[in-house]
Design an enzyme around this catalytic site. Sequence first.
Site, PDB file in Angstrom:
ATOM      1  N   HIS A 158       0.854  -1.186   0.000  1.00 50.66           N
ATOM      2  CA  HIS A 158       0.000   0.000   0.000  1.00 50.66           C
ATOM      3  C   HIS A 158       0.892   1.239   0.000  1.00 50.66           C
ATOM      4  O   HIS A 158       1.957   1.234   0.604  1.00 50.66           O
ATOM      5  CB  HIS A 158      -0.916   0.013   1.220  1.00 50.66           C
ATOM      6  N   CYS A 202      -2.667   4.824  -4.415  1.00 54.58           N
ATOM      7  CA  CYS A 202      -3.297   3.493  -4.493  1.00 54.58           C
ATOM      8  C   CYS A 202      -4.406   3.488  -5.540  1.00 54.58           C
ATOM      9  O   CYS A 202      -4.518   2.557  -6.337  1.00 54.58           O
ATOM     10  CB  CYS A 202      -3.861   3.070  -3.135  1.00 54.58           C
TER      11      CYS A 202
END
Length: 114
Positions: A22, A34
């Site tokens: 992430h 993201c």
Amino acid sequence: MIEITINRTESGIIQSFEMSGHALFADRGKDIICAGVSAVSVGAINAVHELTGVTPDIEHRVDGFLRCVVPEELPDDVHEKVQLILEAMAVSLRSIEEEYGKHIKITFKKQEVE
């Protein structure tokens, strides 16, 4: 950090890619990195399927992992279209990496022998 590996054959053809992690740029649901990486990668997979009829082998998990493998033995004209879409994906991901390099890393790996 989002880590992306794009695997190429000895002749430079994209055979597969995988990504995990992430960006941790912002809170969940507000992380533009993201969101951008997801949109580019999933959009490329969808485009391959929709525009060429090819269904790549895909593994996708809720933890952010995504792997896409291009089938072998495609007709030349279809193979060229798939490669164009995947190369466009790679360009887009590199653009994100150039701007947000602290949150995304792309590695290109090339096979030694085909």
